[in-house]
Design a protein around this motif. Sequence first.
Motif, PDB file in Angstrom:
ATOM      1  N   VAL A   1      40.519   4.032   8.226  1.00 36.48           N
ATOM      2  CA  VAL A   1      41.455   4.648   7.277  1.00 36.48           C
ATOM      3  C   VAL A   1      42.074   3.584   6.390  1.00 36.48           C
ATOM      4  CG1 VAL A   1      43.661   5.838   7.091  1.00 36.48           C
ATOM      5  CG2 VAL A   1      41.986   6.609   8.743  1.00 36.48           C
ATOM      6  N   ARG A   2      42.515   2.498   7.005  1.00 39.03           N
ATOM      7  CA  ARG A   2      43.152   1.444   6.203  1.00 39.03           C
ATOM      8  C   ARG A   2      42.190   0.885   5.168  1.00 39.03           C
ATOM      9  NH1 ARG A   2      48.212  -0.412   7.911  1.00 39.03           N
ATOM     10  NH2 ARG A   2      48.832   0.384   9.937  1.00 39.03           N
ATOM     11  N   LYS A   3      40.924   0.696   5.607  1.00 38.73           N
ATOM     12  CA  LYS A   3      39.940   0.174   4.652  1.00 38.73           C
ATOM     13  C   LYS A   3      39.693   1.177   3.539  1.00 38.73           C
ATOM     14  CE  LYS A   3      37.122  -3.392   6.535  1.00 38.73           C
ATOM     15  NZ  LYS A   3      35.766  -3.837   6.767  1.00 38.73           N
ATOM     16  N   ALA A   4      39.567   2.444   3.911  1.00 40.27           N
ATOM     17  CA  ALA A   4      39.303   3.473   2.909  1.00 40.27           C
ATOM     18  C   ALA A   4      40.422   3.513   1.864  1.00 40.27           C
ATOM     19  CB  ALA A   4      39.164   4.830   3.588  1.00 40.27           C
ATOM     20  N   PHE A   5      41.640   3.275   2.320  1.00 36.79           N
ATOM     21  CA  PHE A   5      42.771   3.366   1.387  1.00 36.79           C
ATOM     22  C   PHE A   5      43.143   2.036   0.745  1.00 36.79           C
ATOM     23  CE2 PHE A   5      43.347   7.468   3.417  1.00 36.79           C
ATOM     24  CZ  PHE A   5      43.582   8.260   2.300  1.00 36.79           C
ATOM     25  N   GLY A   6      42.258   1.055   0.894  1.00 35.21           N
ATOM     26  CA  GLY A   6      42.450  -0.144   0.074  1.00 35.21           C
ATOM     27  C   GLY A   6      42.790  -1.429   0.794  1.00 35.21           C
ATOM     28  N   ALA A   7      42.719  -1.444   2.147  1.00 34.80           N
ATOM     29  CA  ALA A   7      42.975  -2.720   2.830  1.00 34.80           C
ATOM     30  C   ALA A   7      41.704  -3.542   2.790  1.00 34.80           C
ATOM     31  CB  ALA A   7      43.374  -2.457   4.271  1.00 34.80           C
ATOM     32  N   SER A   8      41.820  -4.795   2.378  1.00 37.42           N
ATOM     33  CA  SER A   8      40.638  -5.665   2.407  1.00 37.42           C
ATOM     34  C   SER A   8      40.520  -6.238   3.811  1.00 37.42           C
ATOM     35  CB  SER A   8      40.803  -6.793   1.391  1.00 37.42           C
ATOM     36  OG  SER A   8      41.897  -7.598   1.776  1.00 37.42           O
ATOM     37  N   SER A   9      39.363  -6.808   4.096  1.00 34.74           N
ATOM     38  CA  SER A   9      39.149  -7.391   5.434  1.00 34.74           C
ATOM     39  C   SER A   9      40.213  -8.425   5.728  1.00 34.74           C
ATOM     40  CB  SER A   9      37.779  -8.047   5.508  1.00 34.74           C
ATOM     41  OG  SER A   9      36.800  -7.066   5.337  1.00 34.74           O
ATOM     42  N   ARG A  10      40.548  -9.209   4.688  1.00 35.34           N
ATOM     43  CA  ARG A  10      41.525 -10.281   4.896  1.00 35.34           C
ATOM     44  C   ARG A  10      42.905  -9.718   5.284  1.00 35.34           C
ATOM     45  NH1 ARG A  10      42.777 -14.668   0.307  1.00 35.34           N
ATOM     46  NH2 ARG A  10      40.545 -15.041   0.396  1.00 35.34           N
TER      47      ARG A  10
ATOM     48  N   LEU B   1      43.476  -6.963   6.774  1.00 32.19           N
ATOM     49  CA  LEU B   1      43.430  -6.441   8.141  1.00 32.19           C
ATOM     50  C   LEU B   1      43.498  -7.568   9.170  1.00 32.19           C
ATOM     51  CD1 LEU B   1      40.861  -3.540   7.804  1.00 32.19           C
ATOM     52  CD2 LEU B   1      43.270  -3.362   8.336  1.00 32.19           C
TER      53      LEU B   1
ATOM     54  N   GLN C   1      46.990  -8.519   9.406  1.00 31.67           N
ATOM     55  CA  GLN C   1      47.792  -7.555  10.163  1.00 31.67           C
ATOM     56  C   GLN C   1      47.621  -7.759  11.675  1.00 31.67           C
ATOM     57  OE1 GLN C   1      46.849  -3.365   9.632  1.00 31.67           O
ATOM     58  NE2 GLN C   1      47.832  -2.896  11.567  1.00 31.67           N
TER      59      GLN C   1
ATOM     60  N   VAL D   1      33.116   0.780   7.496  1.00 30.76           N
ATOM     61  CA  VAL D   1      34.151   1.816   7.405  1.00 30.76           C
ATOM     62  C   VAL D   1      33.660   3.143   7.967  1.00 30.76           C
ATOM     63  CG1 VAL D   1      35.816   2.921   5.889  1.00 30.76           C
ATOM     64  CG2 VAL D   1      34.844   0.744   5.247  1.00 30.76           C
TER      65      VAL D   1
ATOM     66  N   LEU E   1      32.466   3.669   0.423  1.00 26.32           N
ATOM     67  CA  LEU E   1      32.613   3.304   1.828  1.00 26.32           C
ATOM     68  C   LEU E   1      31.251   2.894   2.380  1.00 26.32           C
ATOM     69  CD1 LEU E   1      34.894   6.244   3.083  1.00 26.32           C
ATOM     70  CD2 LEU E   1      35.587   3.982   2.289  1.00 26.32           C
TER      71      LEU E   1
ATOM     72  N   ASP F   1      34.331  -7.668  -1.383  1.00 22.30           N
ATOM     73  CA  ASP F   1      35.109  -6.866  -0.432  1.00 22.30           C
ATOM     74  C   ASP F   1      36.512  -6.583  -0.981  1.00 22.30           C
ATOM     75  OD1 ASP F   1      35.627  -5.882   2.412  1.00 22.30           O
ATOM     76  OD2 ASP F   1      37.182  -7.420   2.209  1.00 22.30           O
TER      77      ASP F   1
ATOM     78  N   ALA G   1      38.084  -3.014  -2.221  1.00 24.52           N
ATOM     79  CA  ALA G   1      39.322  -2.523  -1.611  1.00 24.52           C
ATOM     80  C   ALA G   1      40.310  -2.130  -2.700  1.00 24.52           C
ATOM     81  CB  ALA G   1      39.906  -3.593  -0.691  1.00 24.52           C
TER      82      ALA G   1
ATOM     83  N   ARG H   1      39.131   1.117  -4.500  1.00 22.00           N
ATOM     84  CA  ARG H   1      39.395   2.324  -3.691  1.00 22.00           C
ATOM     85  C   ARG H   1      40.884   2.658  -3.721  1.00 22.00           C
ATOM     86  NH1 ARG H   1      35.387   0.402   0.297  1.00 22.00           N
ATOM     87  NH2 ARG H   1      37.025  -0.754   1.342  1.00 22.00           N
ATOM     88  N   ASN H   2      41.680   1.613  -3.594  1.00 19.99           N
ATOM     89  CA  ASN H   2      43.128   1.811  -3.536  1.00 19.99           C
ATOM     90  C   ASN H   2      43.668   2.463  -4.807  1.00 19.99           C
ATOM     91  OD1 ASN H   2      46.043   0.336  -4.084  1.00 19.99           O
ATOM     92  ND2 ASN H   2      45.754   1.024  -1.980  1.00 19.99           N
TER      93      ASN H   2
ATOM     94  N   PHE I   1      41.212   9.811  -0.051  1.00 16.97           N
ATOM     95  CA  PHE I   1      40.290  10.446   0.893  1.00 16.97           C
ATOM     96  C   PHE I   1      41.000  11.486   1.753  1.00 16.97           C
ATOM     97  CE2 PHE I   1      38.594   6.337  -0.117  1.00 16.97           C
ATOM     98  CZ  PHE I   1      37.235   6.542  -0.223  1.00 16.97           C
TER      99      PHE I   1
ATOM    100  N   TYR J   1      49.048  -1.472   0.181  1.00 17.65           N
ATOM    101  CA  TYR J   1      48.034  -2.384  -0.331  1.00 17.65           C
ATOM    102  C   TYR J   1      48.101  -2.567  -1.846  1.00 17.65           C
ATOM    103  CZ  TYR J   1      46.677  -1.531   4.410  1.00 17.65           C
ATOM    104  OH  TYR J   1      46.705  -1.427   5.768  1.00 17.65           O
TER     105      TYR J   1
END
Lengths: 410, 221
Positions: free
Chosen positions: A317-326, A328, A331, A403, B54, B74, B78, B81-82, B87, B110
């Motif tokens: 969910v976080r990735k889908a809504f715009g969190a990059s790997s970094r 996360l 976090q 994701v 995704l 990446d 991100a 998408r943001n 979704f 984000y």
Amino acid sequence: MLKNYLKIALAVLRRRKFFTFISLFGISFTLTILLVLTAFIDKVVGDNYPDKKRDRSLYVSRLSQEGKNTMSSSPPSFYFLTHYAGSLKTPVKIAISSGFNGTNTYVNNKKIAVNYKYTNAEYWDVLEYDFLEGKAFNKQQVDNGDKVAVISQDMKKEYFGDVPFVAGQYIEADNVKYRVIGVVKNVPITSYMLYSDIYLPYTVAKDGGYKTNKGYQGGYYGILLANSASDLDKMHNEYEQMVQRLPAEQKQFTKVNSHADTYIKSYVDTGNERQSGTFIVITAISIFAFILMILPTLNLVNINITRIMERSSEIGVRKAFGASSRTLVYQFIVENIILTLLGGLIGIILSIIVLKVINSANLIANLELSINFTVLFIGLLVCLVFGLLSGVYPAWRMSKLNVVTALKAQ
Amino acid sequence: MIRLQNIEKVYRTDTVETLALNKVSLEIAKGEFLSVMGPSGCGKSTLLNIIGLLDEPSKGEIRIDDQKTANLSDKQLAQFRNKKLGFIFQSYHLISDLQVLDNVELPLLYRSATARERKQLATEALAKVGLSNRVKHFPSQLSGGQKQRVAIARAIVGRPEIILADEPTGNLDSAMGNEIMDILIQLNRDEGTTIIMVTHDENMAHKTHRLVRLFDGSQVQ
């Protein structure tokens, strides 16, 4: 952002109580051991009572002679320290004392174990013992072979009981009565060159070794005092040159080794020229600390991977809504640091309790351990290292999660 | 607004190769409400995931707002998408450890928004879906319909231009399903949000502007 991470970190901790307990237990237990260990090292190495002039003192604790197939190592003799070390020009004073010897004495039919050591008069000038009453013996008394004694605070209490003053009274050790002329604050046994219950003039030693033993090796320690800290190098070199010139005492030996070193170096001197005591001690402590830390860290990594993977839907969910790997990774590291700091806090509280127990049980003579700021700082640093070590790998693995796969996992 | 050209998606294992999407080409205009239908395993969700960036197609090109999305890093993906996408999932995917308000604020974490802005926008989004009185609740304290409304609030809080909904009414009874559908229709009508919705329900699909049918990975309507 941080507030949000904090909220979720605490919620996750509450949700999986057993995991949380295991993690916290691992961190706090390890930290407690490290803190107690560092408190111990800190006390042994860092406490400068009664040798307050450490910055201008060099310690001679060993002398060895080596040959092709043989080696002999022991503390130097009284003769060596007075005759050879005593001939040096840089030292202004030399404190000489024997190692401590044990004997039993009896008070009101109660057996008391007593440690005593012999010293010269300069010993009391070089070292700054805190006198609770009376004073040290002087050169005159030493030369006369007076049966006088300086005793420790604990010895006074044990031998005489709770009385205000004991100077002038007699204490019996090894079947000889000595007149108490001074009482000093305790020195922990870990300062083995300086600790004793009773301090006596070397001239009253029964074996007379100080007179008869003309060899290099014996059972005495020396502390060479320079005029100022800047003279230490000069004094060190002068000592080294003196030792180099010494001929071996017996045929099977070819070389004499002895060093006048700083407190820490001499404390861990093995007497073996090829293996530095300092190196061995530092390596041993580092390996110990490393093993101690790596086990709970691996355990934490493992637990963290399970915990994080359980939350793969959240990661998706976080990735889908715009969190990059970094983001996360950041976090999860923050969450982990919160966990380890919590463990650290528990560890510090546990350490205080453990140190209190050690001190009150008097497991090591006269050693009063305490948590100080250095130890606390090391503790917190260790916690942060823990948090990073155990958080980075799981977080990195998690951030690589696809994701779609993450969202499918429930 | 969204342009798919000859999109193919192949899933490979050591022994089997499965073609999930076969040369799908599609253009979706700004403000359109499109539904995608087809039997299970026909590639509907795969298509939605590819549009939502995704998942990556094995072949073909996607352009959103005339921007090619292949080769984005990446971090860029991100951010994209943001900003552009929201979704809605069949099983809601709310974070159970966070309260409703915190769940809705999530996309705003984000981007650069202050805590006050985040709270205000999330409260507004929750008001739009009629859940102003549930901000302090945890997801486990809500009914299925309420959870999906929270999920819609989360999808719209960042004011994205496109909403991708994967069977948003799939887990709900018809009354709740209709409520959710009404919210989506209103969103499309009043705010001009482009919506692409995967569904199994013919009735829901007929409420949208256009219907695309997939069968075995190919577009049949």
